[in-house]
Scaffold this motif. Structure first.
Motif, PDB file in Angstrom:
ATOM      1  N   TYR A 139       0.848  -1.177   0.000  1.00  0.00           N
ATOM      2  CA  TYR A 139       0.000   0.000   0.000  1.00  0.00           C
ATOM      3  C   TYR A 139       0.890   1.236   0.000  1.00  0.00           C
ATOM      4  O   TYR A 139       2.012   1.219   0.465  1.00  0.00           O
ATOM      5  N   ASN A 140       0.346   2.295  -0.544  1.00  0.00           N
ATOM      6  CA  ASN A 140       1.056   3.566  -0.553  1.00  0.00           C
ATOM      7  C   ASN A 140       0.477   4.440   0.541  1.00  0.00           C
ATOM      8  O   ASN A 140      -0.681   4.815   0.492  1.00  0.00           O
ATOM      9  N   SER A 141       1.267   4.715   1.530  1.00  0.00           N
ATOM     10  CA  SER A 141       0.835   5.622   2.580  1.00  0.00           C
ATOM     11  C   SER A 141       1.653   6.897   2.470  1.00  0.00           C
ATOM     12  O   SER A 141       2.832   6.860   2.140  1.00  0.00           O
ATOM     13  N   LYS A 142       0.994   7.996   2.748  1.00  0.00           N
ATOM     14  CA  LYS A 142       1.698   9.272   2.722  1.00  0.00           C
ATOM     15  C   LYS A 142       2.644   9.322   3.901  1.00  0.00           C
ATOM     16  O   LYS A 142       2.287   8.940   5.015  1.00  0.00           O
ATOM     17  N   GLN A 143       3.840   9.790   3.644  1.00  0.00           N
ATOM     18  CA  GLN A 143       4.797   9.976   4.720  1.00  0.00           C
ATOM     19  C   GLN A 143       5.323  11.398   4.650  1.00  0.00           C
ATOM     20  O   GLN A 143       5.637  11.893   3.576  1.00  0.00           O
TER      21      GLN A 143
END
Length: 98
Positions: free
Chosen positions: A4-8
């Motif tokens: 998954y792509n999570s904002k960091q």
């Protein structure tokens, strides 16, 4: 495997003027980095808070492509230094000879 792509929150290289804090925050929040810069500029003019906020963010936000911030790197380096030297003088060269 679930990917998954999570904002960091990261300091970015693209759009960087000084350290990439404003461009990183702008990218994370989804607004133009110039609005962040203007807000920090205004808070700097009225009490100097903007400079402190920027400096703290620069120290605590990891740079794009890294997992650790400047502060985390310094703490880790200090811990390694302490683990490497068991004597109070910093190394084995000062140990008394039997």
């Amino acid at each position: 495997m679930n990917e998954y792509n999570s904002k960091q929150l990261r300091r970015t290289r693209k759009g960087r003027i000084i350290a990439g804090v404003c461009s990183g925050v702008g990218e994370y929040v989804g607004i133009d980095a110039n609005l962040i810069r203007i807000g920090l500029g205004i808070t700097t003019l009225f009490g100097g808070l903007g400079v402190g906020v920027y400096a703290i963010a620069w120290l605590l936000m990891p740079e794009e492509g890294k997992d650790t911030s400047i502060v985390q790197d310094l703490v880790e380096k200090q811990q390694q230094k302490r683990q490497g030297s068991s004597s109070p003088w910093g190394g084995d060269e000062h140990k008394p000879q039997p």
